[in-house]
Enzyme design. Structure first.
Site, PDB file in Angstrom:
ATOM      1  N   CYS A  19     -41.523  47.981 -12.120  1.00 59.78           N
ATOM      2  CA  CYS A  19     -40.133  47.144 -12.461  1.00 59.78           C
ATOM      3  C   CYS A  19     -39.434  47.469 -13.613  1.00 59.78           C
ATOM      4  O   CYS A  19     -39.939  47.468 -14.473  1.00 59.78           O
ATOM      5  CB  CYS A  19     -40.386  45.789 -11.802  1.00 59.78           C
ATOM      6  SG  CYS A  19     -39.377  44.654 -11.711  1.00 59.78           S
ATOM      7  N   SER A 127     -33.643  38.695  -5.182  1.00 59.09           N
ATOM      8  CA  SER A 127     -34.271  37.675  -5.989  1.00 59.09           C
ATOM      9  C   SER A 127     -33.399  37.138  -6.844  1.00 59.09           C
ATOM     10  O   SER A 127     -32.648  37.728  -7.811  1.00 59.09           O
ATOM     11  CB  SER A 127     -35.395  38.219  -6.688  1.00 59.09           C
ATOM     12  OG  SER A 127     -36.442  38.921  -5.580  1.00 59.09           O
ATOM     13  N   ARG A 139     -36.841  34.853 -15.408  1.00 58.15           N
ATOM     14  CA  ARG A 139     -36.490  36.121 -15.129  1.00 58.15           C
ATOM     15  C   ARG A 139     -36.017  37.196 -16.021  1.00 58.15           C
ATOM     16  O   ARG A 139     -34.489  36.993 -15.995  1.00 58.15           O
ATOM     17  CB  ARG A 139     -35.640  36.132 -13.640  1.00 58.15           C
ATOM     18  CG  ARG A 139     -36.367  35.662 -12.553  1.00 58.15           C
ATOM     19  CD  ARG A 139     -35.872  35.698 -11.113  1.00 58.15           C
ATOM     20  NE  ARG A 139     -35.399  37.240 -10.759  1.00 58.15           N
ATOM     21  CZ  ARG A 139     -36.398  37.855 -10.186  1.00 58.15           C
ATOM     22  NH1 ARG A 139     -37.785  37.192  -9.871  1.00 58.15           N
ATOM     23  NH2 ARG A 139     -36.394  38.984  -9.705  1.00 58.15           N
ATOM     24  N   CYS A 280     -52.583  42.431   2.843  1.00 55.02           N
ATOM     25  CA  CYS A 280     -51.488  41.541   2.440  1.00 55.02           C
ATOM     26  C   CYS A 280     -51.121  41.787   1.085  1.00 55.02           C
ATOM     27  O   CYS A 280     -51.902  42.131   0.340  1.00 55.02           O
ATOM     28  CB  CYS A 280     -52.190  40.099   2.505  1.00 55.02           C
ATOM     29  SG  CYS A 280     -51.077  38.628   2.108  1.00 55.02           S
ATOM     30  N   ASP A 281     -49.878  41.241   0.960  1.00 54.94           N
ATOM     31  CA  ASP A 281     -49.132  41.618  -0.608  1.00 54.94           C
ATOM     32  C   ASP A 281     -49.866  40.589  -1.537  1.00 54.94           C
ATOM     33  O   ASP A 281     -49.883  41.077  -2.636  1.00 54.94           O
ATOM     34  CB  ASP A 281     -47.755  41.025  -0.424  1.00 54.94           C
ATOM     35  CG  ASP A 281     -46.862  41.518  -1.636  1.00 54.94           C
ATOM     36  OD1 ASP A 281     -46.906  42.704  -2.000  1.00 54.94           O
ATOM     37  OD2 ASP A 281     -46.122  40.672  -2.070  1.00 54.94           O
ATOM     38  N   CYS A 322     -57.858  19.608   7.474  1.00 55.26           N
ATOM     39  CA  CYS A 322     -56.750  19.961   7.979  1.00 55.26           C
ATOM     40  C   CYS A 322     -56.690  19.837   9.607  1.00 55.26           C
ATOM     41  O   CYS A 322     -55.763  19.698  10.091  1.00 55.26           O
ATOM     42  CB  CYS A 322     -56.393  21.411   7.646  1.00 55.26           C
ATOM     43  SG  CYS A 322     -56.324  21.757   5.629  1.00 55.26           S
ATOM     44  N   CYS A 331     -47.902  23.641   9.524  1.00 58.09           N
ATOM     45  CA  CYS A 331     -48.541  24.356   8.044  1.00 58.09           C
ATOM     46  C   CYS A 331     -49.369  25.317   8.388  1.00 58.09           C
ATOM     47  O   CYS A 331     -49.764  26.512   7.778  1.00 58.09           O
ATOM     48  CB  CYS A 331     -49.065  23.240   7.191  1.00 58.09           C
ATOM     49  SG  CYS A 331     -50.103  23.605   5.997  1.00 58.09           S
ATOM     50  N   CYS A 335     -51.013  29.810   3.219  1.00 58.87           N
ATOM     51  CA  CYS A 335     -51.434  30.989   2.730  1.00 58.87           C
ATOM     52  C   CYS A 335     -52.841  30.913   2.222  1.00 58.87           C
ATOM     53  O   CYS A 335     -53.227  29.889   1.328  1.00 58.87           O
ATOM     54  CB  CYS A 335     -50.611  31.684   1.805  1.00 58.87           C
ATOM     55  SG  CYS A 335     -51.134  33.274   1.242  1.00 58.87           S
ATOM     56  N   CYS A 354     -51.109  21.315  -0.520  1.00 55.71           N
ATOM     57  CA  CYS A 354     -51.263  20.646   0.792  1.00 55.71           C
ATOM     58  C   CYS A 354     -50.361  19.035   0.577  1.00 55.71           C
ATOM     59  O   CYS A 354     -49.782  18.937   1.451  1.00 55.71           O
ATOM     60  CB  CYS A 354     -52.626  20.201   0.940  1.00 55.71           C
ATOM     61  SG  CYS A 354     -53.036  19.010   2.110  1.00 55.71           S
TER      62      CYS A 354
END
Length: 419
Positions: A19, A127, A139, A280-281, A322, A331, A335, A354
């Site tokens: 980047c 972004s 940033r 997953c990212d 949960c 929810c 993640c 949460c």
């Protein structure tokens, strides 16, 4: 020919973690450490072609979607993306469509870039963290210089060329204190779609379990509630906010479009610059590497047990706390990367955010229920598109003497207004 058995979206990273910025909260810059002997993070031409072929073959959808991420994908140059489009045309089956999306910081966008993006119907995620003082706090460039002015130049060029652009706003421990300043800035510049992404980084050496850029959980909920209250009064049908749309989906029995709120995830994998495949990212690490598309085809990786087990684990490891939550369907534990604190009954694996999510989803529930009741009264099927759902939400706030949004020409009170 073998096809993927479920919809998928690949985050392709043809420039890996490289980047031109050095954002303080970025979780992907350090992925270079996975490839200590790598000299170039540019996806080779032969691998790029191989990936595009495999992606097209794996997709069973009428519209085949490609998502280009980084790092910063524009570092590859415009010619590289012209090559992408050319390859897609070469291998696209008849009667199918190709859709391209790209996530960018916008720094390198110019007239030529935007002309290309417009002509090829790219969708852009930009972004941008809000007004200048907030954005420039974290940033920054590699030499720690501000970037807001350059990002805004890119944003205005995208608007000039009518390139579809949504905003990805990262919310950190500083900006979370200024919800209205952030939101009103986006309103001021004419944003039509906003996604808010909270910074959460677990740091084992920190007694609190997070670093100083991580949003406080309760403050995250307050941030969302404050913006929601202004949105509901002023901006329904004008601005779309991703998390508000996700909450509203539950009113219509729709599956979440955002993976973090689905009961089971794992259908948005990552392909790194060298072909490595990750589920997953947020799980691009040695332990989570599932193979390489040079050795195992993309569709075989998608259909293998490993990514499915990864996604199922999100459901299976949900804490008992949960499972009895009144907003669970909104929810679903969010993640897995954020599940590192203990629940009130001492069970490990509760989402760090949460408290904030529960605060917000509880806050917006009366509105969601009211919209659902209106929808049912109008006898509109639940299998609706999100666009129709949003139109219904907009109608919920329309004045009784205004023209009905259904296009009948009648006043709202004499047409679709709930009796």
């Amino acid at each position: 020919m073998l096809k993927a058995s479920r919809k998928f979206q690949v985050f392709a990273k043809p420039v890996g973690p490289v980047c031109n910025l050095n954002c303080y909260y970025c979780y992907y810059l350090n992925k270079k450490q996975l490839y200590p002997y790598e000299k170039s993070f540019r996806m080779s031409d032969d691998l790029l072609e191989n990936y595009i072929i495999q992606h097209i073959k794996a997709s069973d959808e009428e519209e085949i979607r490609f998502s280009w991420h980084g790092g910063e994908p524009t570092l590859l140059g415009l010619d590289y993306f012209k090559k992408i489009v050319s390859l897609q045309r070469k291998y696209k089956p008849a009667n199918r469509r190709i859709a391209n999306g790209m996530q960018t910081n916008g720094i390198l966008l110019d007239e030529e870039w935007c002309q290309f993006l417009a002509s090829e119907n790219f969708s852009i995620g930009l972004s941008l963290d809000g007004p200048q003082e907030i954005h420039d706090r974290y940033r920054v460039t590699k030499d720690h210089k501000p970037t807001h002015e350059k990002v805004m130049r890119g944003y205005e060029l995208l608007r000039k060329h009518r390139v579809y652009c949504d905003i990805l706003c990262v919310v950190n421990s500083y900006s979370v204190q200024y919800p209205l300043e952030v939101y009103r800035f986006f309103k001021q510049i004419g944003t039509s779609y906003i996604s808010f992404l909270p910074v959460v980084e677990s740091v084992p050496s920190d007694e609190k379990g997070f670093n100083n850029l991580t949003v406080p959980a309760r403050a995250w909920g307050d941030f969302l509630c404050t913006i929601f209250d202004e949105w509901i009064e002023q901006d329904i049908g004008i601005i779309k906010v991703q998390i508000f749309e996700e909450a509203t989906r539950t009113a219509f029995g729709q599956e979440h479009s955002l993976c973090i709120f689905r009961p089971i995830c794992g259908d948005i994998p990552v392909i790194e610059h060298n072909g490595d495949f990750f589920p997953c990212d947020h799980f691009v690490n040695i332990e989570s590497r599932l193979g390489n598309i040079r050795d195992i085809s993309l569709v075989e990786l998608l259909e293998s047990s490993a990514p499915k087990a990864f996604g199922q684990a999100k459901h299976d490891t949900l804490p008992s706390y949960c499972k009895t939550c009144e907003v669970l369907n909104m929810c679903n534990g969010e993640c897995p990367k954020n599940r590192f604190i203990k629940s009130p009954d001492g069970e490990l694996g509760l989402n760090y955010l949460c408290v904030g999510y529960k605060h917000f989803f509880t806050h917006c529930t009366p509105f969601v229920q009211a919209v659902a009741e209106q929808w049912n009264r109008q006898n509109i099927k639940q299998q609706t598109t999100m666009t129709q759902a949003t139109d219904s939400i907009a109608a919920y706030k329309i004045h009784r003497n205004a023209p009905c949004p259904c296009g009948s020409g009648k006043k709202y009170k004499n047409c679709c207004m709930p009796k």
